[in-house]
Design an enzyme around this catalytic site. Structure first.
Site, short mmCIF file in Angstrom:
data_model
loop_
_atom_site.label_atom_id
_atom_site.label_comp_id
_atom_site.label_asym_id
_atom_site.label_seq_id
_atom_site.Cartn_x
_atom_site.Cartn_y
_atom_site.Cartn_z
N LYS A 263 -27.19 30.95 18.69
CA LYS A 263 -27.82 31.73 19.77
C LYS A 263 -28.71 30.86 20.65
O LYS A 263 -28.65 30.90 21.88
CB LYS A 263 -28.65 32.89 19.16
N ARG B 273 -34.81 42.57 15.71
CA ARG B 273 -34.35 42.11 14.40
C ARG B 273 -34.15 43.27 13.44
O ARG B 273 -33.73 43.06 12.31
CB ARG B 273 -35.42 41.23 13.77
N ARG C 89 -29.70 21.10 11.08
CA ARG C 89 -30.31 21.32 12.41
C ARG C 89 -31.55 20.45 12.60
O ARG C 89 -32.40 20.36 11.71
CB ARG C 89 -30.68 22.80 12.54
N ARG D 86 -36.92 22.16 10.59
CA ARG D 86 -37.79 23.30 10.30
C ARG D 86 -37.87 23.51 8.80
O ARG D 86 -36.85 23.51 8.13
CB ARG D 86 -37.22 24.56 10.98
N ARG E 253 -33.27 34.21 4.31
CA ARG E 253 -33.10 34.60 5.73
C ARG E 253 -31.76 35.32 5.93
O ARG E 253 -31.67 36.27 6.70
CB ARG E 253 -33.22 33.38 6.64
P1 ADP Z 1 -29.49 30.13 16.06
O1 ADP Z 1 -30.36 30.07 17.29
O2 ADP Z 1 -28.46 31.23 16.15
O3 ADP Z 1 -30.26 30.19 14.78
P2 ADP Z 1 -28.77 27.38 16.79
O4 ADP Z 1 -28.31 27.56 18.20
O5 ADP Z 1 -30.09 26.74 16.58
O6 ADP Z 1 -28.64 28.79 15.98
O7 ADP Z 1 -27.64 26.56 16.01
C1 ADP Z 1 -27.79 26.22 14.63
C2 ADP Z 1 -27.27 24.82 14.37
O8 ADP Z 1 -25.84 24.80 14.52
C3 ADP Z 1 -27.80 23.77 15.33
O9 ADP Z 1 -27.97 22.58 14.60
C4 ADP Z 1 -26.69 23.62 16.39
O10 ADP Z 1 -26.63 22.30 16.93
C5 ADP Z 1 -25.44 23.93 15.56
N1 ADP Z 1 -24.43 24.69 16.32
C6 ADP Z 1 -24.64 25.64 17.27
N2 ADP Z 1 -23.47 26.14 17.72
C7 ADP Z 1 -22.50 25.52 17.01
C8 ADP Z 1 -21.06 25.61 17.02
N3 ADP Z 1 -20.43 26.46 17.83
N4 ADP Z 1 -20.38 24.80 16.18
C9 ADP Z 1 -21.02 23.94 15.34
N5 ADP Z 1 -22.37 23.81 15.29
C10 ADP Z 1 -23.10 24.59 16.11
P1 AMP Z 2 -35.74 32.29 14.32
O1 AMP Z 2 -36.32 31.14 15.08
O2 AMP Z 2 -35.14 33.34 15.19
O3 AMP Z 2 -34.79 31.82 13.22
O4 AMP Z 2 -36.97 33.00 13.58
C1 AMP Z 2 -37.76 32.30 12.63
C2 AMP Z 2 -38.64 33.28 11.89
O5 AMP Z 2 -39.57 33.91 12.80
C3 AMP Z 2 -37.92 34.43 11.19
O6 AMP Z 2 -37.41 34.06 9.90
C4 AMP Z 2 -39.02 35.49 11.11
O7 AMP Z 2 -39.95 35.16 10.08
C5 AMP Z 2 -39.75 35.28 12.44
N1 AMP Z 2 -39.21 36.13 13.52
C6 AMP Z 2 -38.58 35.71 14.66
N2 AMP Z 2 -38.25 36.77 15.43
C7 AMP Z 2 -38.67 37.87 14.77
C8 AMP Z 2 -38.62 39.26 15.04
N3 AMP Z 2 -38.05 39.75 16.16
N4 AMP Z 2 -39.14 40.12 14.13
C9 AMP Z 2 -39.72 39.66 13.01
N5 AMP Z 2 -39.81 38.37 12.68
C10 AMP Z 2 -39.29 37.47 13.56
#
Ligand code: ADP
Ligand code: AMP
Length: 218
Positions: A13, A85, A123, A156, A167
């Site tokens: 995302k 969420r 990541r 992270r 998660r």
């Molecule tokens: P989200 O925001 O949904 O948690 P991220 O955009 O941060 O996910 O992506 C998670 C990890 O996967 C990152 O390290 C990113 O570079 C990698 N990634 C994102 N999209 C793809 C894809 N289509 N194929 C392979 N790896 C991906």
């Molecule tokens: P994310 O960066 O989206 O993976 O979020 C990291 C962490 O932030 C999550 O595991 C939750 O602890 C918190 N968080 C992010 N967005 C929300 C939300 N909309 N509601 C509750 N917790 C959130």
């Protein structure tokens, strides 16, 4: 048209929100990024949120909704990344959108569970911008260094495997019901992308979706 990016952690995302920001001028609102800034700055919200985040649990709705208040004030179209969420947050968002006479379409990032742990544990994140890389799938030009700023990347703490497990369980229990919430048979507000595809192919699907939608491009 505002977009709600729906999908499990690691679905891609944030990666795609940055692509659409660049391409169409959307504004990404990542609740995770906003919360991590609060934690880093030690604000009262950051202090309250920290424990939930490090366990991989959701931060209480009341704190999130207070934080989101005002985020939709500006007129630019937004990508909501990580919000809502759960159903309570989705209901509150619908009320907020109705008050502001705005609408939103949810985009589900369809992905197989078995790729997510690898995506998250590989990541690398640039804390200042929220830009992400992946050690194998999308490496930075110089290992562990942000391409744009030259600043160090971090992993992270909640991307560690044990926390990822929780998660994903939290996603299944609390966030996955939003698929049915937005995919109401009478009035569906849900689109889907194949998020298992390589990054560029996912971007292509999203760009085509935005272009094919009336008033799609921000
Ligand atoms: P989200 O925001 O949904 O948690 P991220 O955009 O941060 O996910 O992506 C998670 C990890 O996967 C990152 O390290 C990113 O570079 C990698 N990634 C994102 N999209 C793809 C894809 N289509 N194929 C392979 N790896 C991906
Ligand atoms: P994310 O960066 O989206 O993976 O979020 C990291 C962490 O932030 C999550 O595991 C939750 O602890 C918190 N968080 C992010 N967005 C929300 C939300 N909309 N509601 C509750 N917790 C959130």
């Amino acid at each position: 048209m505002n977009l709600i990016f729906l999908g499990p952690p690691g679905a891609g995302k944030g990666t795609q929100a940055k692509v659409l920001e660049e391409k169409f001028g959307y504004r990404q609102i990542s609740t995770g990024d906003i919360l991590r800034r609060h934690v880093a700055e030690g604000t009262p919200l950051g202090v309250e949120a920290k424990g939930y985040m490090s366990r991989g649990d959701l931060v209480p709705d009341e704190l999130i909704l207070r934080m989101m208040d005002g985020e939709l004030e500006q007129s630019s179209d937004v990508i909501l990344d990580g919000f809502p969420r759960n159903v309570a947050q989705a209901t509150a968002l619908d009320e907020l959108l109705a008050r502001k006479k705005r609408n939103a379409v949810a985009v589900l990032f369809d992905v197989d569970r078995d790729v997510l742990t690898d995506r998250l544990t590989g990541r690398w994140t640039h804390p200042g911008s929220g830009r992400t890389y992946h050690a194998k799938n999308n490496p930075p030009k110089v290992p562990e260094i942000d391409d744009v700023t030259g600043e160090p990347l971090v992993q992270r703490p909640d991307d560690a495997e044990e926390t990822v497990k929780n998660r994903l369980a939290v996603y299944d229990e609390q966030t996955a019901p939003l698929i049915a919430y937005y995919d109401d048979p009478g009035d569906s507000r849900l689109a889907r992308v194949d998020a298992l595809a390589p990054i560029e192919k996912v971007s292509r699907q999203l760009i085509d979706f935005v272009r094919s939608h009336p008033n799609g491009a921000a």
